[in-house]
Design an enzyme around this catalytic site. Structure first.
Site, PDB file in Angstrom:
ATOM      1  CE1 TYR A   1      74.210  44.445  53.126  1.00 45.25           C
ATOM      2  CE2 TYR A   1      75.147  42.251  53.149  1.00 45.25           C
ATOM      3  CZ  TYR A   1      74.685  43.341  52.458  1.00 45.25           C
ATOM      4  OH  TYR A   1      74.675  43.314  51.085  1.00 45.25           O
TER       5      TYR A   1
ATOM      6  CG  HIS B   1      77.414  48.560  50.345  1.00 43.57           C
ATOM      7  ND1 HIS B   1      77.143  47.978  51.557  1.00 43.57           N
ATOM      8  CD2 HIS B   1      76.430  48.153  49.528  1.00 43.57           C
ATOM      9  CE1 HIS B   1      76.045  47.245  51.451  1.00 43.57           C
ATOM     10  NE2 HIS B   1      75.597  47.340  50.232  1.00 43.57           N
TER      11      HIS B   1
HETATM   12  N1  NAP Z   1      75.640  45.113  47.144  1.00 43.82           N
HETATM   13  C1  NAP Z   1      74.396  45.363  47.465  1.00 43.82           C
HETATM   14  O1  NAP Z   1      73.947  46.528  47.478  1.00 43.82           O
HETATM   15  C2  NAP Z   1      73.492  44.235  47.833  1.00 43.82           C
HETATM   16  C3  NAP Z   1      72.104  44.429  47.889  1.00 43.82           C
HETATM   17  C4  NAP Z   1      71.293  43.340  48.217  1.00 43.82           C
HETATM   18  C5  NAP Z   1      71.882  42.111  48.479  1.00 43.82           C
HETATM   19  N2  NAP Z   1      73.238  41.938  48.447  1.00 43.82           N
HETATM   20  C6  NAP Z   1      73.889  40.633  48.729  1.00 43.82           C
HETATM   21  O2  NAP Z   1      73.293  39.639  47.894  1.00 43.82           O
HETATM   22  C7  NAP Z   1      72.749  38.596  48.709  1.00 43.82           C
HETATM   23  C8  NAP Z   1      71.550  37.973  48.037  1.00 43.82           C
HETATM   24  O3  NAP Z   1      70.571  38.951  47.718  1.00 43.82           O
HETATM   25  P1  NAP Z   1      69.178  39.054  48.483  1.00 43.82           P
HETATM   26  O4  NAP Z   1      69.352  38.518  49.854  1.00 43.82           O
HETATM   27  O5  NAP Z   1      68.696  40.440  48.343  1.00 43.82           O
HETATM   28  O6  NAP Z   1      68.197  38.201  47.639  1.00 43.82           O
HETATM   29  P2  NAP Z   1      68.121  36.699  47.018  1.00 43.82           P
HETATM   30  O7  NAP Z   1      69.226  35.859  47.479  1.00 43.82           O
HETATM   31  O8  NAP Z   1      67.895  36.893  45.565  1.00 43.82           O
HETATM   32  O9  NAP Z   1      66.734  36.205  47.608  1.00 43.82           O
HETATM   33  C9  NAP Z   1      66.576  35.962  48.956  1.00 43.82           C
HETATM   34  C10 NAP Z   1      65.143  35.553  49.168  1.00 43.82           C
HETATM   35  O10 NAP Z   1      64.881  34.338  48.467  1.00 43.82           O
HETATM   36  C11 NAP Z   1      64.329  33.360  49.338  1.00 43.82           C
HETATM   37  N3  NAP Z   1      64.898  32.080  48.882  1.00 43.82           N
HETATM   38  C12 NAP Z   1      66.185  31.688  48.921  1.00 43.82           C
HETATM   39  N4  NAP Z   1      66.348  30.482  48.357  1.00 43.82           N
HETATM   40  C13 NAP Z   1      65.127  30.089  47.934  1.00 43.82           C
HETATM   41  C14 NAP Z   1      64.659  28.926  47.280  1.00 43.82           C
HETATM   42  N5  NAP Z   1      65.479  27.950  46.931  1.00 43.82           N
HETATM   43  N6  NAP Z   1      63.327  28.837  47.007  1.00 43.82           N
HETATM   44  C15 NAP Z   1      62.472  29.846  47.340  1.00 43.82           C
HETATM   45  N7  NAP Z   1      62.869  30.971  47.959  1.00 43.82           N
HETATM   46  C16 NAP Z   1      64.190  31.102  48.258  1.00 43.82           C
HETATM   47  C17 NAP Z   1      64.780  33.777  50.716  1.00 43.82           C
HETATM   48  O11 NAP Z   1      63.856  33.387  51.682  1.00 43.82           O
HETATM   49  P3  NAP Z   1      64.282  32.546  53.006  1.00 43.82           P
HETATM   50  O12 NAP Z   1      65.440  33.247  53.633  1.00 43.82           O
HETATM   51  O13 NAP Z   1      63.037  32.596  53.819  1.00 43.82           O
HETATM   52  O14 NAP Z   1      64.608  31.172  52.514  1.00 43.82           O
HETATM   53  C18 NAP Z   1      64.799  35.313  50.610  1.00 43.82           C
HETATM   54  O15 NAP Z   1      63.501  35.839  50.813  1.00 43.82           O
HETATM   55  C19 NAP Z   1      72.444  39.320  50.017  1.00 43.82           C
HETATM   56  O16 NAP Z   1      72.215  38.437  51.092  1.00 43.82           O
HETATM   57  C20 NAP Z   1      73.672  40.182  50.159  1.00 43.82           C
HETATM   58  O17 NAP Z   1      74.765  39.433  50.628  1.00 43.82           O
HETATM   59  C21 NAP Z   1      74.040  42.993  48.116  1.00 43.82           C
END
Ligand code: NAP
Length: 281
Positions: A48, A106
């Site tokens: 990241y 990862h």
């Molecule tokens: N291991 C892996 O391969 C892998 C892959 C992907 C992610 N991850 C980890 O998992 C974490 C979470 O996954 P993610 O970031 O992909 O997706 P997520 O948390 O499911 O969704 C993030 C999205 O949701 C929006 N959001 C957040 N809270 C909200 C709410 N209460 N109402 C409406 N929209 C909302 C955010 O927008 P805003 O920011 O504009 O609020 C952003 O666009 C990552 O940050 C990372 O640490 C790991």
């Protein structure tokens, strides 16, 4: 904050804050906000490129290190015993800490057994408190877990109300591996979950949003969720899910939303594997 217990006895918060796609410049501000509203688990990764931002926010927060739970991940380019070991030291330096609470592989590509040996050694040396994997789907997970001495304590997978990962659950139970949900709100293009009518209708009864119901459903299954938001108000909202409980009927109703049990990424797709290995391997 409610916690779960990993197979080696380490307590892990049930909800955390993820920083995927948070730019290095913005990361310090976001993590500072997240810590201020009450998050104590932060999920980052070498890939990241924002571990420094996480480290800077933590250093300035004044929060005792033992009250925090830091997760990072070894990227494909650092796979193998020597490279993984060096990358662990690099992550420690960037995060400005003496230990990582949970270190994950990862992606299931490259010399993952070599990486695991380095991680087991880091565990022994106290550089990490727990070790696990990420994106190891059922067959890959079973194969890997069968051949390693210390079984992965966590498998971080894409998991949410539409991608429920029920198929892998029995395998995880066999090795006492806990599931951690990435993309708990659907990731990018999250309208499908945060505007879902079924979730919104259930939430109305409790004065909660669809997003809160989606996160509550995961944590009520004992799955650690790590929603990301760059907005402080949403960070607060996503954390505010521990003052209500979904009924058994509501949990069941949400189960019917499952569309892609194993996730939306095909980790066996030759084109995807070729891209990852040729770009990062
Ligand atoms: N291991 C892996 O391969 C892998 C892959 C992907 C992610 N991850 C980890 O998992 C974490 C979470 O996954 P993610 O970031 O992909 O997706 P997520 O948390 O499911 O969704 C993030 C999205 O949701 C929006 N959001 C957040 N809270 C909200 C709410 N209460 N109402 C409406 N929209 C909302 C955010 O927008 P805003 O920011 O504009 O609020 C952003 O666009 C990552 O940050 C990372 O640490 C790991």
């Amino acid at each position: 904050m409610e916690t779960i217990r990993l197979s080696n006895g380490v307590e892990m918060p049930l909800l955390g804050y993820g920083v995927f796609l948070v730019s290095p410049q913005e990361c310090e501000r976001c993590v500072t906000d997240a810590l201020e509203v009450g998050y104590r688990l932060i999920d980052t990764a070498q890939a990241y490129y924002n571990e420094e931002g996480v480290g800077a926010a933590i250093a300035k927060s004044g929060i005792r290190r033992e009250d925090l739970f830091l997760v990072t991940k070894v990227w494909i380019s650092n796979a193998g015993e020597e490279k993984a070991a060096r990358s662990i030291d690099e992550s420690l330096r960037k995060l400005q800490t003496d230990y990582i609470d949970l270190l994950l592989i990862h992606q299931a590509y490259g010399d993952v057994f070599g990486s695991w040996r380095a991680m087991e050694k880091a565990l022994e040396e106290g550089k990490v408190r727990a070790i696990g994997v990420s994106n190891f789907q059922a067959a890959r997970f079973f194969d890997f877990a069968h051949y390693v001495d210390i079984k992965p304590m966590v498998n971080q997978l894409q998991c949410n109300v539409m991608t429920q990962q029920t198929g892998i659950e029995p395998l995880l139970r066999e090795t006492q591996t806990r599931m951690m949900a990435w993309g708990p709100l659907g990731g990018q293009g999250v309208d499908g979950i945060v505007k879902n009518e079924t979730l919104a209708a259930i939430g109305e009864k409790y004065g909660k949003t669809a997003a809160q119901v989606a996160l509550r459903w995961l944590t009520q299954r004992g799955i650690v969720a790590i929603p990301k938001s760059s907005h402080k108000e949403r960070m607060k909202q996503n954390l505010d899910i521990f003052d209500f409980a979904l009924s058994a009927d509501e949990m069941e109703k949400i189960c019917t939303l499952n569309q892609h049990d194993e996730g939306t990424i095909n980790f066996s797709d030759p084109a995807f594997v070729k891209y990852l290995i040729e770009t990062y391997g």
